[in-house]
Design an enzyme around this catalytic site. Sequence first.
Site, PDB file in Angstrom:
ATOM      1  N   GLY A  31      30.464  34.884  46.116  1.00 23.71           N
ATOM      2  CA  GLY A  31      30.485  34.690  47.566  1.00 23.71           C
ATOM      3  C   GLY A  31      30.925  35.934  48.309  1.00 23.71           C
ATOM      4  O   GLY A  31      30.867  37.041  47.781  1.00 23.71           O
ATOM      5  N   HIS A  37      24.136  41.554  47.896  1.00 26.03           N
ATOM      6  CA  HIS A  37      23.773  40.250  47.314  1.00 26.03           C
ATOM      7  C   HIS A  37      22.393  39.816  47.818  1.00 26.03           C
ATOM      8  O   HIS A  37      21.587  39.266  47.071  1.00 26.03           O
ATOM      9  CB  HIS A  37      24.783  39.171  47.727  1.00 26.03           C
ATOM     10  CG  HIS A  37      26.151  39.373  47.170  1.00 26.03           C
ATOM     11  ND1 HIS A  37      27.238  39.676  47.960  1.00 26.03           N
ATOM     12  CD2 HIS A  37      26.614  39.287  45.903  1.00 26.03           C
ATOM     13  CE1 HIS A  37      28.304  39.771  47.197  1.00 26.03           C
ATOM     14  NE2 HIS A  37      27.965  39.543  45.955  1.00 26.03           N
ATOM     15  N   GLN A  72      38.363  35.342  35.452  1.00 26.67           N
ATOM     16  CA  GLN A  72      38.046  36.761  35.298  1.00 26.67           C
ATOM     17  C   GLN A  72      38.987  37.670  36.094  1.00 26.67           C
ATOM     18  O   GLN A  72      38.818  38.875  36.107  1.00 26.67           O
ATOM     19  CB  GLN A  72      36.581  37.039  35.656  1.00 26.67           C
ATOM     20  CG  GLN A  72      36.247  36.922  37.136  1.00 26.67           C
ATOM     21  CD  GLN A  72      34.750  37.063  37.362  1.00 26.67           C
ATOM     22  OE1 GLN A  72      33.961  36.164  37.082  1.00 26.67           O
ATOM     23  NE2 GLN A  72      34.319  38.216  37.879  1.00 26.67           N
ATOM     24  N   GLN A 159      23.689  46.786  39.878  1.00 29.43           N
ATOM     25  CA  GLN A 159      24.121  47.962  39.107  1.00 29.43           C
ATOM     26  C   GLN A 159      25.544  48.385  39.449  1.00 29.43           C
ATOM     27  O   GLN A 159      26.192  49.066  38.674  1.00 29.43           O
ATOM     28  CB  GLN A 159      23.164  49.133  39.350  1.00 29.43           C
ATOM     29  CG  GLN A 159      23.518  50.353  38.515  1.00 29.43           C
ATOM     30  CD  GLN A 159      22.768  51.581  38.898  1.00 29.43           C
ATOM     31  OE1 GLN A 159      21.547  51.530  39.038  1.00 29.43           O
ATOM     32  NE2 GLN A 159      23.470  52.690  39.078  1.00 29.43           N
ATOM     33  N   LYS A 160      26.032  47.995  40.617  1.00 29.97           N
ATOM     34  CA  LYS A 160      27.401  48.388  40.999  1.00 29.97           C
ATOM     35  C   LYS A 160      28.393  48.016  39.895  1.00 29.97           C
ATOM     36  O   LYS A 160      29.332  48.746  39.611  1.00 29.97           O
ATOM     37  CB  LYS A 160      27.763  47.698  42.315  1.00 29.97           C
ATOM     38  CG  LYS A 160      29.230  47.670  42.560  1.00 29.97           C
ATOM     39  CD  LYS A 160      29.603  48.090  43.918  1.00 29.97           C
ATOM     40  CE  LYS A 160      31.093  48.155  44.036  1.00 29.97           C
ATOM     41  NZ  LYS A 160      31.722  46.932  43.499  1.00 29.97           N
ATOM     42  N   ARG A 198      34.822  43.324  48.345  1.00 36.03           N
ATOM     43  CA  ARG A 198      36.199  43.789  48.548  1.00 36.03           C
ATOM     44  C   ARG A 198      36.328  44.775  49.727  1.00 36.03           C
ATOM     45  O   ARG A 198      37.426  44.998  50.213  1.00 36.03           O
ATOM     46  CB  ARG A 198      36.731  44.461  47.288  1.00 36.03           C
ATOM     47  CG  ARG A 198      37.042  43.489  46.167  1.00 36.03           C
ATOM     48  CD  ARG A 198      37.806  44.185  45.042  1.00 36.03           C
ATOM     49  NE  ARG A 198      38.402  43.225  44.152  1.00 36.03           N
ATOM     50  CZ  ARG A 198      37.799  42.647  43.118  1.00 36.03           C
ATOM     51  NH1 ARG A 198      36.552  42.947  42.851  1.00 36.03           N
ATOM     52  NH2 ARG A 198      38.434  41.783  42.361  1.00 36.03           N
TER      53      ARG A 198
HETATM   54  O1  PAF Z   1      29.668  39.916  39.736  1.00 27.47           O
HETATM   55  C1  PAF Z   1      30.174  38.839  40.091  1.00 27.47           C
HETATM   56  O2  PAF Z   1      30.142  38.463  41.254  1.00 27.47           O
HETATM   57  C2  PAF Z   1      30.856  37.967  39.049  1.00 27.47           C
HETATM   58  O3  PAF Z   1      31.485  38.731  38.083  1.00 27.47           O
HETATM   59  C3  PAF Z   1      29.927  36.920  38.413  1.00 27.47           C
HETATM   60  C4  PAF Z   1      28.811  37.589  37.616  1.00 27.47           C
HETATM   61  C5  PAF Z   1      29.320  36.041  39.490  1.00 27.47           C
HETATM   62  C6  PAF Z   1      30.709  36.040  37.449  1.00 27.47           C
HETATM   63  O4  PAF Z   1      31.739  35.370  38.109  1.00 27.47           O
END
Ligand code: PAF
Length: 291
Positions: A31, A37, A72, A159-160, A198
């Site tokens: 998000g 995106h 993560q 790629q970032k 971010r």
């Molecule tokens: O790149 C991201 O936004 C995240 O690491 C992902 C691939 C959606 C996994 O949570």
Amino acid sequence: MHIFSTATELRRYLNTVRRAGRPVHFVPTMGALHEGHLSLIEAARTDLWHLGGDFGQEPALTVCSIFVNPTQFNNPDDLARYPRTLEADLALLEAAGCDAVFAPSVAEMYPVPAVLKIHFGDLETVMEGAFRPGHFNGVGIVVAKLFHLVQPDRAYFGQKDLQQVAVVKRLVRDLSFPVEIVRCPTLREADGLAMSSRNRLLSPDERRQATELYRVLTRAQSLLTDETPMDATRAAVAQHFADLPQFRLEYFEIANADTLQPVGDLQAPGTTALLIAAQLGKVRLIDNLVF
Ligand code: PAF
């Protein structure tokens, strides 16, 4: 645009899509969407399947997931600060022509905590793997869960996060997921800063300074192209950041763009990557160039 928050609803819908023979293209996100995106959504939407025989083309169904994955984040403050903008994200996805969104809760994705651990071998010992212990385990777990739920034919990653692309490719290879991973180019602001969720956490001052990462990457690229030795190039980058106390450089690496392992010599065109990570105030920034 269909919006689902449970795995059951999503699966039911995707079963009907698959029964109609439509391929599924998937863009997983956390998000706080930006143009980067949206370029992945555009790639997924316009990437046609060239069918055999009559060379027909079939448009795929584009699915996007929005889930801030707690497993993560190796830093709880980073997880708490991560921007969450669901309403705005949905409006952007609708306008971008996305067909379906999966936006589950943490309880939906992790009804019980995941105990399985995934170790990505040598990808764990370098750069993001070394500086964010456990990060790729969390990425691997959530991407595997999402791939099982969505069962995409293709999945699109920016790629970032070049090392993440390598991690996901390894996941797909080692666990035989029948999905093709597509790496899409990094989108940049006019001053070169790589687009990232971010970035909106940066103060106006920090935002101005953040462009240093890209500046340093392009400078390092021209030094290497002019045959400056790698050690001297690394030293020039380190010195550059030593003179900028607002930054804390975590790493600058010259690596193979697919394996992410450090290289001693420049390789064939398109296979060497320059990768950088630095902390600016409370925000951690990463970027890379493949040349
Ligand atoms: O790149 C991201 O936004 C995240 O690491 C992902 C691939 C959606 C996994 O949570």
